[in-house]
Design a protein around this motif. Structure first.
Motif, PDB file in Angstrom:
ATOM      1  N   ASN A 176       0.834  -1.168   0.000  1.00  0.00           N
ATOM      2  CA  ASN A 176       0.000   0.000   0.000  1.00  0.00           C
ATOM      3  C   ASN A 176       0.874   1.224   0.000  1.00  0.00           C
ATOM      4  OD1 ASN A 176       0.980   0.196   2.561  1.00  0.00           O
ATOM      5  ND2 ASN A 176      -0.939  -0.295   3.581  1.00  0.00           N
ATOM      6  N   ASP A 177       0.272   2.365   0.088  1.00  0.00           N
ATOM      7  CA  ASP A 177       1.038   3.584  -0.023  1.00  0.00           C
ATOM      8  C   ASP A 177       2.048   3.732   1.109  1.00  0.00           C
ATOM      9  OD1 ASP A 177      -0.383   4.178  -2.244  1.00  0.00           O
ATOM     10  OD2 ASP A 177      -1.863   5.437  -1.228  1.00  0.00           O
ATOM     11  N   GLY A 178       1.772   3.135   2.253  1.00  0.00           N
ATOM     12  CA  GLY A 178       2.705   3.230   3.358  1.00  0.00           C
ATOM     13  C   GLY A 178       3.803   2.200   3.315  1.00  0.00           C
ATOM     14  N   GLY A 179       3.815   1.363   2.276  1.00  0.00           N
ATOM     15  CA  GLY A 179       4.869   0.377   2.149  1.00  0.00           C
ATOM     16  C   GLY A 179       4.622  -0.897   2.939  1.00  0.00           C
ATOM     17  N   VAL A 180       3.412  -1.079   3.468  1.00  0.00           N
ATOM     18  CA  VAL A 180       3.098  -2.278   4.237  1.00  0.00           C
ATOM     19  C   VAL A 180       2.611  -3.364   3.286  1.00  0.00           C
ATOM     20  CG1 VAL A 180       1.690  -3.247   6.071  1.00  0.00           C
ATOM     21  CG2 VAL A 180       2.503  -0.891   6.244  1.00  0.00           C
ATOM     22  N   PRO A 181       3.195  -4.588   3.328  1.00  0.00           N
ATOM     23  CA  PRO A 181       2.742  -5.650   2.434  1.00  0.00           C
ATOM     24  C   PRO A 181       1.257  -5.937   2.624  1.00  0.00           C
ATOM     25  CG  PRO A 181       4.795  -6.249   3.518  1.00  0.00           C
ATOM     26  CD  PRO A 181       4.317  -4.988   4.181  1.00  0.00           C
ATOM     27  N   THR A 182       0.558  -6.141   1.522  1.00  0.00           N
ATOM     28  CA  THR A 182      -0.885  -6.388   1.583  1.00  0.00           C
ATOM     29  C   THR A 182      -1.176  -7.877   1.530  1.00  0.00           C
ATOM     30  OG1 THR A 182      -2.963  -6.045   0.429  1.00  0.00           O
ATOM     31  CG2 THR A 182      -0.991  -6.057  -0.919  1.00  0.00           C
ATOM     32  N   SER A 183      -2.268  -8.271   2.206  1.00  0.00           N
ATOM     33  CA  SER A 183      -2.671  -9.682   2.224  1.00  0.00           C
ATOM     34  C   SER A 183      -3.458 -10.067   0.982  1.00  0.00           C
ATOM     35  CB  SER A 183      -3.527  -9.961   3.465  1.00  0.00           C
ATOM     36  OG  SER A 183      -2.845  -9.625   4.646  1.00  0.00           O
ATOM     37  N   SER A 184      -3.849  -9.091   0.163  1.00  0.00           N
ATOM     38  CA  SER A 184      -4.711  -9.391  -0.982  1.00  0.00           C
ATOM     39  C   SER A 184      -3.999 -10.260  -2.021  1.00  0.00           C
ATOM     40  CB  SER A 184      -5.206  -8.090  -1.627  1.00  0.00           C
ATOM     41  OG  SER A 184      -4.125  -7.243  -1.950  1.00  0.00           O
ATOM     42  N   TRP A 185      -2.688 -10.085  -2.177  1.00  0.00           N
ATOM     43  CA  TRP A 185      -1.974 -10.863  -3.188  1.00  0.00           C
ATOM     44  C   TRP A 185      -1.876 -12.340  -2.812  1.00  0.00           C
ATOM     45  CZ3 TRP A 185      -1.250 -11.587  -7.889  1.00  0.00           C
ATOM     46  CH2 TRP A 185      -0.161 -12.284  -8.408  1.00  0.00           C
ATOM     47  N   PRO A 186      -1.419 -12.710  -1.585  1.00  0.00           N
ATOM     48  CA  PRO A 186      -1.437 -14.143  -1.245  1.00  0.00           C
ATOM     49  C   PRO A 186      -2.837 -14.725  -1.199  1.00  0.00           C
ATOM     50  CG  PRO A 186      -0.746 -12.808   0.637  1.00  0.00           C
ATOM     51  CD  PRO A 186      -0.731 -11.919  -0.554  1.00  0.00           C
ATOM     52  N   LEU A 187      -3.837 -13.932  -0.813  1.00  0.00           N
ATOM     53  CA  LEU A 187      -5.213 -14.427  -0.848  1.00  0.00           C
ATOM     54  C   LEU A 187      -5.666 -14.684  -2.283  1.00  0.00           C
ATOM     55  CD1 LEU A 187      -7.040 -12.329   1.904  1.00  0.00           C
ATOM     56  CD2 LEU A 187      -6.743 -14.823   1.846  1.00  0.00           C
ATOM     57  N   ALA A 188      -5.229 -13.818  -3.215  1.00  0.00           N
ATOM     58  CA  ALA A 188      -5.555 -14.036  -4.630  1.00  0.00           C
ATOM     59  C   ALA A 188      -4.917 -15.326  -5.133  1.00  0.00           C
ATOM     60  CB  ALA A 188      -5.088 -12.843  -5.461  1.00  0.00           C
ATOM     61  N   LEU A 189      -3.675 -15.587  -4.732  1.00  0.00           N
ATOM     62  CA  LEU A 189      -3.013 -16.835  -5.136  1.00  0.00           C
ATOM     63  C   LEU A 189      -3.742 -18.045  -4.557  1.00  0.00           C
ATOM     64  CD1 LEU A 189       0.787 -15.950  -4.783  1.00  0.00           C
ATOM     65  CD2 LEU A 189      -0.546 -16.186  -6.880  1.00  0.00           C
ATOM     66  N   ALA A 190      -4.171 -17.933  -3.284  1.00  0.00           N
ATOM     67  CA  ALA A 190      -4.931 -19.028  -2.683  1.00  0.00           C
ATOM     68  C   ALA A 190      -6.245 -19.250  -3.430  1.00  0.00           C
ATOM     69  CB  ALA A 190      -5.204 -18.728  -1.207  1.00  0.00           C
ATOM     70  N   THR A 191      -6.893 -18.154  -3.860  1.00  0.00           N
ATOM     71  CA  THR A 191      -8.144 -18.263  -4.611  1.00  0.00           C
ATOM     72  C   THR A 191      -7.916 -18.937  -5.953  1.00  0.00           C
ATOM     73  OG1 THR A 191      -8.936 -16.234  -3.552  1.00  0.00           O
ATOM     74  CG2 THR A 191     -10.104 -16.962  -5.520  1.00  0.00           C
ATOM     75  N   VAL A 192      -6.800 -18.624  -6.614  1.00  0.00           N
ATOM     76  CA  VAL A 192      -6.464 -19.277  -7.888  1.00  0.00           C
ATOM     77  C   VAL A 192      -6.320 -20.784  -7.687  1.00  0.00           C
ATOM     78  CG1 VAL A 192      -4.654 -19.530  -9.628  1.00  0.00           C
ATOM     79  CG2 VAL A 192      -5.412 -17.251  -8.944  1.00  0.00           C
ATOM     80  N   CYS A 193      -5.642 -21.186  -6.598  1.00  0.00           N
ATOM     81  CA  CYS A 193      -5.476 -22.622  -6.320  1.00  0.00           C
ATOM     82  C   CYS A 193      -6.824 -23.289  -6.080  1.00  0.00           C
ATOM     83  CB  CYS A 193      -4.563 -22.809  -5.109  1.00  0.00           C
ATOM     84  SG  CYS A 193      -2.855 -22.286  -5.376  1.00  0.00           S
ATOM     85  N   LEU A 194      -7.711 -22.615  -5.365  1.00  0.00           N
ATOM     86  CA  LEU A 194      -9.026 -23.182  -5.101  1.00  0.00           C
ATOM     87  C   LEU A 194      -9.839 -23.309  -6.388  1.00  0.00           C
ATOM     88  CD1 LEU A 194     -10.006 -21.328  -1.797  1.00  0.00           C
ATOM     89  CD2 LEU A 194      -8.962 -23.571  -2.064  1.00  0.00           C
ATOM     90  N   ILE A 195      -9.732 -22.314  -7.268  1.00  0.00           N
ATOM     91  CA  ILE A 195     -10.459 -22.363  -8.545  1.00  0.00           C
ATOM     92  C   ILE A 195      -9.945 -23.512  -9.406  1.00  0.00           C
ATOM     93  CG2 ILE A 195     -10.723 -21.162 -10.745  1.00  0.00           C
ATOM     94  CD1 ILE A 195     -11.023 -18.567  -9.164  1.00  0.00           C
ATOM     95  N   ILE A 196      -8.628 -23.690  -9.440  1.00  0.00           N
ATOM     96  CA  ILE A 196      -8.049 -24.784 -10.222  1.00  0.00           C
ATOM     97  C   ILE A 196      -8.552 -26.126  -9.703  1.00  0.00           C
ATOM     98  CG2 ILE A 196      -5.891 -25.985 -10.762  1.00  0.00           C
ATOM     99  CD1 ILE A 196      -4.530 -23.243 -10.837  1.00  0.00           C
ATOM    100  N   TYR A 197      -8.579 -26.268  -8.384  1.00  0.00           N
ATOM    101  CA  TYR A 197      -9.065 -27.524  -7.801  1.00  0.00           C
ATOM    102  C   TYR A 197     -10.535 -27.751  -8.170  1.00  0.00           C
ATOM    103  CZ  TYR A 197     -10.284 -31.081  -4.373  1.00  0.00           C
ATOM    104  OH  TYR A 197     -10.732 -32.224  -3.775  1.00  0.00           O
ATOM    105  N   ALA A 198     -11.360 -26.715  -7.983  1.00  0.00           N
ATOM    106  CA  ALA A 198     -12.791 -26.870  -8.253  1.00  0.00           C
ATOM    107  C   ALA A 198     -13.067 -27.121  -9.729  1.00  0.00           C
ATOM    108  CB  ALA A 198     -13.542 -25.627  -7.779  1.00  0.00           C
ATOM    109  N   SER A 199     -12.245 -26.546 -10.607  1.00  0.00           N
ATOM    110  CA  SER A 199     -12.488 -26.659 -12.049  1.00  0.00           C
ATOM    111  C   SER A 199     -12.058 -28.007 -12.612  1.00  0.00           C
ATOM    112  CB  SER A 199     -11.749 -25.541 -12.798  1.00  0.00           C
ATOM    113  OG  SER A 199     -12.190 -24.271 -12.373  1.00  0.00           O
ATOM    114  N   LEU A 200     -11.012 -28.614 -12.055  1.00  0.00           N
ATOM    115  CA  LEU A 200     -10.446 -29.829 -12.638  1.00  0.00           C
ATOM    116  C   LEU A 200     -10.708 -31.077 -11.809  1.00  0.00           C
ATOM    117  CD1 LEU A 200      -7.003 -28.441 -13.878  1.00  0.00           C
ATOM    118  CD2 LEU A 200      -9.200 -28.526 -15.072  1.00  0.00           C
ATOM    119  N   TYR A 201     -11.436 -30.932 -10.692  1.00  0.00           N
ATOM    120  CA  TYR A 201     -11.782 -32.104  -9.899  1.00  0.00           C
ATOM    121  C   TYR A 201     -12.651 -33.053 -10.740  1.00  0.00           C
ATOM    122  CZ  TYR A 201     -13.620 -34.831  -5.988  1.00  0.00           C
ATOM    123  OH  TYR A 201     -13.962 -35.842  -5.146  1.00  0.00           O
TER     124      TYR A 201
END
Length: 380
Positions: free
Chosen positions: A6-31
Motif C-alpha cells: 500500500n502507499d505506506g509500504g506495508v505488504p498487503t494480504s490481498s496478493w497471497p489471498l488471490a493466489l490461494a483463490t487461484v489454487c481453489l479455482i483450479i481444484y474446483a475446475s479440474l476435480y
C-alpha cells in the motif's frame, strides 16, 4: 513479479489471498483430476458451440460467485500497490484468462463439460468483483482499512492474516475431534496402500504392531484446547496491543464455536448442530480460552515458539487416533454431496491448514528482521 504494497509500504494480504483463490479455482475446475484423455475435438471448440439447452440458477450463481473474489482480490492488489493504472481491466483479463485455461483443460476430462456460458459468467463474476474493489477504493474504504490494519497489526502480518482468513473455511470440513484440523496420517496410509497395491513397494510401508485407539476423554480435552489456542497464538504474533489481542481471543473462540456448529448442521442436519458440544469439548474450550488468556502478555517471538509447540503436540496427539466408522461414513456423504467441489476445498484446507501454519511459524522463527526487535514488544 512485484510485491504488492500500500502507499505506506506495508505488504498487503490481498496478493497471497488471490493466489490461494487461484489454487481453489483450479481444484474446483479440474476435480476429480482423473481419466485424462484426448477426446478428438479441438479444446477450444466450446467457444463457438451453441448455448446449452439446460441450465439452473444454481449453476449461474456458482460460476458468478466463483470468480468474483478473484476479481476483487486482483483489483485490490493493483489498487493498493499503486503501480497498475487499469486495475479493473487487468483483474478481469487475468481472471478471464484463467477461466479460459480451465474450460480448455476440461475438454480432456470426460467427467467435465466445458461451456462458453461458464466462461462468460466467470468473466462477469470477475468484473463484478473488480468493480466492487474499485468502488470501495473510491469511497475511501480501502484507505480506512489500511489505517485500521496499521493500527492493529504489525508491518509483516499478511501471512498470519491469510491463515486466519482461511481457518474458518477449514473448520467447515467435519472433524472427528472439534477444532481438530490436520488428522491425515491414517488416510495417508490407506492412500499409499491403494497406490502401491500390486507393486513390490507395498512391503516398504511401515506396519503398526498396535492399531490406533480412540482418544480418551482427557486426550480429547487437550486436543480441543490446543485447537482453540492455536489460532489465538497465531493472531498474537501480529496484533499490536494487549486489548486488541483480547478482542481477537473472543473473536477466534466465537468463530470456532459457530463454524463447528455450522459444520455439524451441514453434516448431520440442523437438529444436531450442537451435538458435538459434550462435556470433554466444553472443558477443552474453557481450557483453551484460559490458556489463551494467560498468554495474552507474552512477546510475539515467545508466542510464535509456543505456537510451534502447540501445533506439534496437537498434530501428534490427533494423528494417534483413528477415524471411526461412523465418522468415515459421514465423510463419504460429505464428499459426495451437491457441493462436492466446495466440500473438497474445505477438506483439503482442513487437512493442510495446520501444516501451513507450522511452516509459517518455522519461517518466522528462523528470520529476524532489523525492525523486529522494536515490534516484538506488546503495547498496553
Amino acid at each position: 513479479m512485484q510485491r504488492s504494497e500500500n502507499d505506506g509500504g506495508v505488504p498487503t494480504s490481498s496478493w497471497p489471498l488471490a493466489l490461494a483463490t487461484v489454487c481453489l479455482i483450479i481444484y474446483a475446475s479440474l476435480y476429480p483430476f482423473a481419466d485424462w484423455r484426448n477426446q478428438g475435438i479441438s479444446p477450444l471448440k466450446f467457444l463457438t458451440a451453441s448455448l446449452p439447452r439446460y441450465w439452473t440458477g444454481f449453476d449461474v450463481g456458482v460460476n458468478l460467485a466463483g470468480y468474483a473474489p478473484l476479481g476483487f482480490l486482483l483489483a485490490l492488489t493493483a489498487l493498493r500497490s499503486g503501480r497498475v493504472r487499469w486495475a479493473v481491466s487487468v483483474a478481469v483479463l487475468s481472471a478471464a484468462a484463467l477461466s479460459l485455461l480451465m474450460e480448455t483443460l476440461q475438454s480432456y476430462l470426460p467427467s467435465r463439460v466445458p461451456s462458453n456460458v461458464d466462461f462468460a459468467l466467470n468473466a462477469a463474476g470477475a468484473w463484478l468483483g473488480a468493480c466492487s474493489a474499485w468502488l470501495l477504493e473510491k469511497a475511501g474504504a480501502i484507505a480506512r482499512w489500511s489505517r485500521v490494519r496499521a493500527r492493529w497489526f504489525v508491518r509483516d502480518a499478511r501471512g498470519a492474516l491469510v491463515l486466519l482468513a482461511l481457518w474458518p473455511v477449514a473448520l467447515l470440513f467435519p472433524a472427528s475431534v472439534p477444532l481438530g484440523l490436520g488428522q491425515v496420517v491414517e488416510r495417508l496410509e490407506y492412500w499409499l496402500a491403494d497406490l502401491l497395491t500390486d507393486t513390490p513397494f507395498l512391503e516398504w510401508l511401515p506396519v503398526r504392531d498396535i492399531e490406533l485407539q480412540p482418544l480418551v476423554p482427557g486426550a480429547e480435552v487437550i486436543c480441543v484446547a490446543l485447537g482453540a489456542l492455536i489460532p489465538c497464538l497465531l493472531a498474537y504474533g501480529v496484533v499490536r496491543t494487549l486489548p486488541q489481542r483480547a478482542a481477537f481471543l473472543v473473536a477466534v473462540l466465537g468463530t470456532g464455536i459457530a463454524l463447528t456448529a455450522l459444520s455439524a448442521a451441514l453434516s448431520y442436519g440442523p437438529d444436531h448442530a450442537w451435538a458435538w458440544l459434550d462435556l470433554p469439548v466444553q472443558v477443552g474450550l474453557v481450557g483453551g480460552g484460559v490458556l489463551a488468556l494467560l498468554l495474552l502478555p507474552v512477546p510475539r517471538r515467545v508466542s510464535a515458539a509456543v505456537l510451534l509447540l502447540a501445533l506439534s503436540a496437537h498434530l501428534s496427539l490427533l494423528n494417534q487416533a483413528p477415524v471411526g466408522p461412523y465418522f468415515a461414513e459421514t465423510l463419504q456423504i460429505w464428499e459426495q454431496g451437491r457441493f462436492v467441489r466446495f466440500n473438497g476445498l474445505a477438506q483439503w484446507l482442513g487437512w493442510l491448514w495446520p501444516f501451513a501454519a507450522l511452516s509459517y511459524v518455522l519461517v518466522r522463527l528462523s528470520m529476524r528482521k532489523p525492525g523486529e526487535a522494536v515490534e516484538s514488544k506488546i503495547g498496553a
